[in-house]
Design an enzyme around this catalytic site. Structure first.
Site, short mmCIF file in Angstrom:
data_model
loop_
_atom_site.label_atom_id
_atom_site.label_comp_id
_atom_site.label_asym_id
_atom_site.label_seq_id
_atom_site.Cartn_x
_atom_site.Cartn_y
_atom_site.Cartn_z
N THR A 197 -14.25 0.73 -16.96
CA THR A 197 -14.42 -0.40 -16.03
C THR A 197 -14.71 -1.66 -16.82
O THR A 197 -15.44 -1.61 -17.82
CB THR A 197 -15.50 -0.13 -14.97
OG1 THR A 197 -15.72 -1.33 -14.22
CG2 THR A 197 -16.82 0.35 -15.55
N CYS A 201 -9.68 0.30 20.33
CA CYS A 201 -9.78 -1.13 20.65
C CYS A 201 -8.45 -1.87 20.53
O CYS A 201 -8.38 -3.06 20.82
CB CYS A 201 -10.82 -1.80 19.76
SG CYS A 201 -10.23 -2.11 18.09
N TYR A 216 0.83 -1.22 0.00
CA TYR A 216 0.00 0.00 0.00
C TYR A 216 0.86 1.26 0.00
O TYR A 216 0.52 2.25 -0.65
CB TYR A 216 -1.02 -0.01 1.15
CG TYR A 216 -2.26 -0.77 0.72
CD1 TYR A 216 -3.20 -0.19 -0.12
CD2 TYR A 216 -2.42 -2.11 1.05
CE1 TYR A 216 -4.29 -0.91 -0.58
CE2 TYR A 216 -3.51 -2.83 0.59
CZ TYR A 216 -4.44 -2.22 -0.23
OH TYR A 216 -5.51 -2.93 -0.71
N GLN A 270 -15.02 3.17 -8.64
CA GLN A 270 -14.43 2.00 -7.97
C GLN A 270 -12.97 2.31 -7.63
O GLN A 270 -12.30 1.49 -7.02
CB GLN A 270 -14.48 0.79 -8.91
CG GLN A 270 -15.89 0.40 -9.30
CD GLN A 270 -15.89 -0.55 -10.48
OE1 GLN A 270 -15.79 -1.76 -10.33
NE2 GLN A 270 -16.00 -0.01 -11.68
N ASN A 271 -12.49 3.47 -8.05
CA ASN A 271 -11.09 3.81 -7.82
C ASN A 271 -10.88 4.37 -6.42
O ASN A 271 -11.79 4.97 -5.84
CB ASN A 271 -10.61 4.84 -8.85
CG ASN A 271 -10.63 4.27 -10.25
OD1 ASN A 271 -10.71 3.05 -10.41
ND2 ASN A 271 -10.56 5.12 -11.25
N HIS A 288 -15.08 1.86 -3.27
CA HIS A 288 -14.02 1.00 -2.71
C HIS A 288 -13.14 1.74 -1.72
O HIS A 288 -12.02 1.31 -1.44
CB HIS A 288 -13.17 0.41 -3.84
CG HIS A 288 -13.93 -0.59 -4.68
ND1 HIS A 288 -13.41 -1.17 -5.81
CD2 HIS A 288 -15.17 -1.10 -4.53
CE1 HIS A 288 -14.32 -2.00 -6.34
NE2 HIS A 288 -15.40 -1.96 -5.58
P1 NAD Z 1 -11.37 -2.67 -13.98
O1 NAD Z 1 -11.92 -4.03 -13.74
O2 NAD Z 1 -12.26 -1.54 -13.74
O3 NAD Z 1 -10.69 -2.70 -15.50
C1 NAD Z 1 -10.09 -1.60 -16.14
C2 NAD Z 1 -10.83 -1.33 -17.46
O4 NAD Z 1 -10.36 -0.11 -18.01
C3 NAD Z 1 -10.62 -2.41 -18.54
O5 NAD Z 1 -11.86 -2.82 -19.05
C4 NAD Z 1 -9.80 -1.68 -19.64
O6 NAD Z 1 -10.14 -2.10 -20.95
C5 NAD Z 1 -10.24 -0.24 -19.41
N1 NAD Z 1 -9.29 0.78 -19.87
C6 NAD Z 1 -7.94 0.71 -19.94
N2 NAD Z 1 -7.44 1.88 -20.38
C7 NAD Z 1 -8.48 2.71 -20.60
C8 NAD Z 1 -8.63 4.06 -21.05
N3 NAD Z 1 -7.55 4.80 -21.37
N4 NAD Z 1 -9.86 4.60 -21.15
C9 NAD Z 1 -10.95 3.87 -20.82
N5 NAD Z 1 -10.89 2.59 -20.38
C10 NAD Z 1 -9.67 2.02 -20.26
O7 NAD Z 1 -10.23 -2.35 -13.05
P2 NAD Z 1 -9.09 -3.31 -12.51
O8 NAD Z 1 -7.83 -2.70 -12.96
O9 NAD Z 1 -9.34 -4.72 -12.85
O10 NAD Z 1 -9.26 -3.12 -10.91
C11 NAD Z 1 -10.29 -3.67 -10.13
C12 NAD Z 1 -10.44 -2.82 -8.85
O11 NAD Z 1 -9.15 -2.53 -8.30
C13 NAD Z 1 -11.01 -1.45 -9.11
O12 NAD Z 1 -12.37 -1.51 -9.18
C14 NAD Z 1 -10.39 -0.65 -7.93
O13 NAD Z 1 -11.08 -0.83 -6.72
C15 NAD Z 1 -9.03 -1.23 -7.77
N6 NAD Z 1 -8.03 -0.40 -8.49
C16 NAD Z 1 -8.06 0.96 -8.35
C17 NAD Z 1 -7.17 1.75 -9.04
C18 NAD Z 1 -7.24 3.26 -8.88
O14 NAD Z 1 -7.73 3.74 -7.86
N7 NAD Z 1 -6.80 4.02 -9.86
C19 NAD Z 1 -6.20 1.16 -9.86
C20 NAD Z 1 -6.17 -0.24 -9.97
C21 NAD Z 1 -7.10 -1.00 -9.29
ZN ZN Z 2 -10.53 -0.27 16.70
#
Ligand code: NAD
Ligand code: ZN
EC number: 2.3.1.286
Length: 246
Positions: free
Chosen positions: A186, A148, A64, A98-99, A116
């Site tokens: 997404t 706690c 993290y 979801q970010n 998230h």
């Molecule tokens: P996701 O499942 O939402 O997939 C990413 C999507 O973005 C894919 O479908 C891909 O084709 C698309 N994509 C790629 N480049 C793009 C662009 N330039 N424009 C539009 N679309 C584009 O995400 P994940 O990476 O599988 O992550 C799952 C979970 O992990 C997220 O929901 C989140 O909670 C967390 N996560 C967050 C971040 C962040 O905060 N930036 C980064 C990575 C993962």
């Molecule tokens: Zn606590």
């Protein structure tokens, strides 16, 4: 197709946007599914869980801290800014994300539902009590909760955990009311977030998808753009501005 969508937007009252890691990809934040999302030999699924934290909190915090450092260096991209602007065309407008990177707020989106959590916040792993946002964590001396004594963890939703109740309820409520629902960057695979566009569509919303790849949502979308959000969204705003009406 973009012209038609712009016309539809100008007649709409409520807009809702769901974003995933793809909207931040052009800022340089790796998505989880790409190879660059890996840290060392670990997959996110092996680190972003309560089991991993209980077994090895040090390694989870190291991951993290690496992600915080990575995200701390990046800035919103033209897609985030365009989504902040898009709100001007609606009476009611919500960005559901979801970010965990905080980039929608940084770009000026006023109403953001973080499904998230937020990677910069910390909370207790036992009682969920929030600690000050800017608390830096030393993985070799993980602080404990003042209430706690539980170990402090990042305030994000891990695999297998429920989404924050009030936030997901609100996300469903706005999706049911939406006239237009945008699914941006997404993969539309992870529920319950992936249910939001489906619910919106069932309640009569026009469904718009922006993603370079097809997703399970593509066949249900009224408008599906195989494009990068940082390119298509500014183009849409440009079109809306030229046409006026705001
Ligand atoms: P996701 O499942 O939402 O997939 C990413 C999507 O973005 C894919 O479908 C891909 O084709 C698309 N994509 C790629 N480049 C793009 C662009 N330039 N424009 C539009 N679309 C584009 O995400 P994940 O990476 O599988 O992550 C799952 C979970 O992990 C997220 O929901 C989140 O909670 C967390 N996560 C967050 C971040 C962040 O905060 N930036 C980064 C990575 C993962
Ligand atoms: Zn606590």
């Amino acid at each position: 197709m973009l012209e038609k969508l712009a016309d539809r937007i100008r007649r709409a009252r409520e807009g809702v946007v769901l974003t995933g890691a793809g909207i931040s990809a052009e800022s340089g934040v790796p998505t989880f599914r790409g190879k660059e999302g890996l840290w060392g030999k670990f997959k996110p699924e092996e680190l972003a869980t309560m089991e991993a934290f209980m077994a090895n909190p040090k390694i989870v915090w190291e991951w993290y801290n690496w992600r915080r450092e990575l995200m701390g260096k990046v800035k919103p991209n033209s897609g985030h800014y365009a989504l902040a602007e898009l709100g001007e065309w609606f009476e009611q407008y919500t960005v559901v994300t979801q970010n965990v990177d905080g980039l929608h707020r940084a770009a000026g989106s006023p109403r953001v539902l973080e499904l998230h959590g937020n990677i910069y916040r910390n909370k207790c792993s036992e009682c969920n009590h929030l600690t000050p946002d800017d608390l830096e964590i030393d993985p070799t001396h993980i602080p404990t909760c003042t209430r706690c004594g539980g170990k402090i963890r990042p305030d994000v939703v891990w695999f297998g955990e429920l989404l924050p109740e009030g936030t997901i309820e609100e996300a469903f409520a706005v999706s049911e009311r939406a006239d237009i629902f945008f699914s941006v960057g997404t993969s539309a695979l992870v529920h319950p977030a992936a249910s939001l566009p489906v619910i919106a569509r069932q309640h009569g919303a026009v469904l718009v998808e922006i993603n370079p790849e097809e997703t399970p949502l593509t066949e249900f979308a009224d408008y599906s753009f195989r494009a990068r959000s940082g390119e298509l969204l500014p183009e849409l705003i440009g079109l809306l501005r030229r046409k006026g009406g705001c």
